[in-house]
Structures are given as C-alpha cells and as structure tokens.
Write an enzyme that holds these catalytic residues in place. Structure first.
Site, short mmCIF file in Angstrom:
data_model
loop_
_atom_site.label_atom_id
_atom_site.label_comp_id
_atom_site.label_asym_id
_atom_site.label_seq_id
_atom_site.Cartn_x
_atom_site.Cartn_y
_atom_site.Cartn_z
N HIS A 151 0.84 -1.19 0.00
CA HIS A 151 0.00 0.00 0.00
C HIS A 151 0.88 1.25 0.00
O HIS A 151 1.76 1.40 0.84
CB HIS A 151 -0.91 -0.03 1.24
CG HIS A 151 -1.81 1.15 1.37
ND1 HIS A 151 -2.06 1.75 2.59
CD2 HIS A 151 -2.51 1.86 0.46
CE1 HIS A 151 -2.90 2.76 2.42
NE2 HIS A 151 -3.17 2.85 1.12
N HIS A 195 0.76 12.02 -0.45
CA HIS A 195 -0.27 11.38 0.35
C HIS A 195 -1.24 12.41 0.89
O HIS A 195 -0.86 13.28 1.67
CB HIS A 195 0.37 10.61 1.51
CG HIS A 195 -0.53 9.54 2.06
ND1 HIS A 195 -0.11 8.65 3.01
CD2 HIS A 195 -1.80 9.21 1.76
CE1 HIS A 195 -1.10 7.82 3.29
NE2 HIS A 195 -2.14 8.15 2.55
#
Length: 464
Positions: A151, A195
């Site tokens: 991930h 992110h």
C-alpha cells in the site's frame, strides 16, 4: 464505471490547514518478544497445496519450460503446443493461448525474432526457470496467482504520519512485492507521489518511481508486476502519459486483447515474460483504454473489499465498484483484499471543532505484527485469506498491506500467506531488507504536537 465513488474523506472547515507533516513527535519502540501468538510454526514453511484447509479451490497449473536466457525487455518468439492425449503433438505458432483444456503447454522463446517447433508428451517438460520466484508460476494464468501489494509503495518517510512502508521500493520488489500501488496528484503540470496533499507528504515525481521499477525489471527478466495508480485528483488519464514515456516503462506495459479482460482470459506469466509485456498497470478512476490502452480501468478488471478499513474483522464483502453483481464479482473479475488497518485520530479539541469534521485516519502501526500475521486468528492476514477464499471460491488476487516487512511469526508473514494461497513453499530467509530502528516493534504514538494548524482560508480533503 462510475467515477464518483467516494474515498474515505475528511473535510476540514475553511480557514484550517492541517499538516501532519515532517514528523511524528513521539515514536516508541517496544520489545517485539512481548507480542503473543499461538500456532504451529513448524507447519508454516512446509505448507503445500495438498494441505489447503480453506475452500477446495486450487490454482490450475500446467507444465512448461522457459529459456534460461532472455533479453531484459522483449523476447518475441513463443511456441505453444497443447495436447489432450498421451500421444505427442507438434506445432509451430505464435503467441496465443490454447483453448483446449486440460492441456500441457510448452513455451519456447528467444531474445530475437525466430520461428520453431516444440513437442509435448504426457509427462510434460521439466522447467528450471522461476517466474515470480517459483517454477510453478510460469504456466499459471496471471489472474490465477495471489500477489502481495505494498500500500502506497513510495511513501517511505520515517516518522511521517503519511507513510505506509518502512523499506524503499527496490527492496520491496527484491523481497517479493508484486503490486506497486500509490496515491498520485497532479501539481503544476506533473504527476507527484503525495499522500492526501503534497503539504503532508511529498516523495517527488511519479516518473522517478517508474524509473526505479524499470531498472529493477531490467535486472529481473522473469518477473511480472502489477501497478495500481490512485488518481486522487481525477485528472484525465492522458496526463500520466508523459511520465510513462519518459521513464522507459512503456515497452513493458501489457495491453489486454479486449476490454474488459475477465479473469479466465489472461495469459500465463510465461507468455507475458516471453513477450516482454510484464507490467499490468491499472487506474482507479478516469482510465480510458481507448485513448491510453495500456492503463487499464481497475474496476472493469477487479473489485475491492472495504477501503481504508478500521474494522479488525476485515470483512471480505465487495465494496468498490458499486453496483457490481455478486455473480460477476465471483465469476468474472479478480479482486483485491484491503488488509491495511487504520486508526482514527480526532483533532477536534486541538482545532476547536465540534462537528466531527476533524477526524483523520492513519496506519495502525501498533498492531501491525498481528494484522500481517500468518495465523488463522482474528484480524490476521491468514484469517482474511481463508475467509475470502471460502466466500468467493478463490483466494484474493492481491493482498494490500501496510509495512509488509512486519508480521508474525517472522518478518515476511504476508508472503507466507500468499504462498499458501498459491500452494507453494515460502522461505522466510528471503525477507525483509533492513528493518528501521524507529519501527523495530511497529509501535507508534502520534503526538498532536506534530500537527501544525494555520488559517489559510481553504479546505483540505484528507484521503488515507
């Protein structure tokens, strides 16, 4: 496919800027020996297909032989021979899958264009070449293998709340990660690995990550990778093309023979390796295979279990895409199991909000060893593997995890789980790079002192 399916979003009210940026102020390391678990460790490394205890489903395997030398990019000659009977069969042909089942298939190739013949017998050839680490995989369909997905593979920044991995991308691939995944943003005309927002975590241009993978592919000519691009800004897919072309990855990208290409239509790893088309790239939203045929629409080819899970039971129910029938999910598409446990952090008291809009999700690293565990116990990856296999009659194709190098009984437990699904033996000694001292126990405490609050007059969507 519907492009408006929401991710996990937390909308901060105007005039609030949240930066879970540069550091997590308090990181503690506990003694890993205090982690308790039960199970028969001796059975983990000797698991075989005959010991399968979940559904009776097993991945089909034929017999194949591959050349021991390949061009690092393309090997164009493939000869495929199939036979239903014990008698020998001879054929000359090009890259195509036999439609006769059951059959034994022999693959021959070279690093230059040529033609040739091949002969099979009932016993089948002996293959000594490993595809994705195992000789058994050379003649398995790409869609009939379970892979471990890191991930947010690129997000490797110590002491940053936006990080999801501890080891660099090259090490991830060396250890056995076979799906690269990550959130991308379009900023000032370029694609970046960021992110949530580039103010939280920015690890640079996506093109650089692509180039790292290209270098690894050149050094590992018998490996097939998948890449799942998270198009966080929902931009047009063509905006990703310049980075792909500049990085050198384009010659490796697989183009399906039709759209969508269902689970039973995929070639074997051996065929993909011999043709050099051994990177399958997906995009979650705004893929357009007519305009860019080598970036596949994710949800036309696979579905996902609940996204950004906080539920320790990790239900194996189908969530994305919405509206997919149970029959199609079970029989036509591959699927990805999201097994990355998150924990909510409430910042309401810090910023003076009372409407519940100040909650974010970060990786639950305190329980990462258990989450990635190889035992059939509550919340562990092995339990998810068995549950999903029983529910859908075949294992997950992709196991998405955070901090893959942590787990029990040893680092590499996530690869053990995948090996069980695939009916092969896993060697723990092959994992897992160098561990980070700051995450020695994978125990992390977030200090709100690391949260910087400012008033810049705009809202931020936090997507983890």
């Amino acid at each position: 496919m519907v492009s408006s399916w929401p991710r996990k979003l937390t909308t901060l009210p105007p005039s609030i800027l949240l930066l879970l940026a540069t550091t997590i102020a308090s990181v503690t390391a506990a003694d890993t020996s205090s982690i308790s678990y039960t199970g028969t460790i001796s059975t983990l490394s000797t698991y075989s297909a005959s010991a399968f205890t979940g559904s009776q489903y097993t991945y089909p395997t034929l017999s194949s032989a591959l050349p021991t030398t390949l061009n690092t990019n393309n090997a164009s000659s493939i000869i495929i021979v199939s036979s239903n009977s014990p008698s020998n069969a001879t054929a000359t042909g090009s890259s195509s899958k036999s439609t006769t089942k059951p059959s034994r298939t022999t693959l021959h190739g070279s690093s230059h264009r040529s033609t040739g013949t091949a002969t099979t017998s009932a016993a089948g050839p002996s293959n000594t070449v490993k595809c994705n680490g195992w000789t058994e995989f050379c003649d398995r369909s790409y869609s009939n293998i379970t892979y471990v997905c890191a991930h947010n593979s690129a997000f490797v920044v110590p002491n940053n709340a936006g990080s999801n991995q501890a080891l660099p991308l090259r090490t991830q691939l060396d250890d056995g990660i076979r799906m690269v995944q990550g959130e991308t943003h379009y900023v000032n005309g370029s694609i970046y690995n960021c992110h949530t927002t580039c103010k939280l975590l920015d690890v640079g241009l996506w093109e650089a990550e692509l180039a790292t993978v290209v270098d690894w592919l050149k050094d590992n000519p018998y490996e097939v990778l998948s890449w799942l691009v998270v198009n966080s800004d929902f931009v047009n897919v063509e905006k990703y093309v310049p980075a792909i072309e500049a990085s050198g990855i384009l010659p490796y990208l697989y183009v399906p023979k039709h759209e969508p290409q269902y689970r039973d239509d995929w070639p074997t790893l051996g065929e993909m390796i011999l043709t050099g088309k051994r990177v399958v790239m997906y995009m979650d939203y705004n893929a357009n295979q007519t305009a860019v045929p080598y970036i596949l629409d994710e949800f036309s080819h696979m579905w996902e279990t609940p996204f950004s899970p906080t539920n320790r039971s990790f239900p194996c129910t189908q969530q994305r895409p919405p509206g997919l029938s149970h029959a199609d999910a079970k029989n036509k598409l591959m699927y990805l199991a999201n097994h990355n446990l998150n924990t909510p952090i409430d910042l309401s008291a810090l910023i003076g909000e009372t409407d519940g809009h100040a909650q974010i999700l970060i990786p639950n690293t305190a329980d990462i060893n258990i989450t990635n565990g190889a035992f059939d116990q509550f919340s562990q990856l092995e339990a998810t593997r068995l549950n999903c296999t029983q529910m859908w009659d075949h294992p997950p194709n992709f196991l998405l995890v955070d901090y893959y190098n942590y787990g029990i009984p040893h680092p590499g437990s996530v690869f053990e789980v995948a090996a069980r699904a695939n009916g092969v033996a896993y060697n723990y000694d092959s994992c897992c790079g160098k561990t980070s001292a700051s995450l020695a126990s994978a125990s992390m405490r977030v200090s709100l002192a690391a949260v910087l609050v400012g008033a810049l007059g705009f809202s931020i969507l936090l997507v983890l």
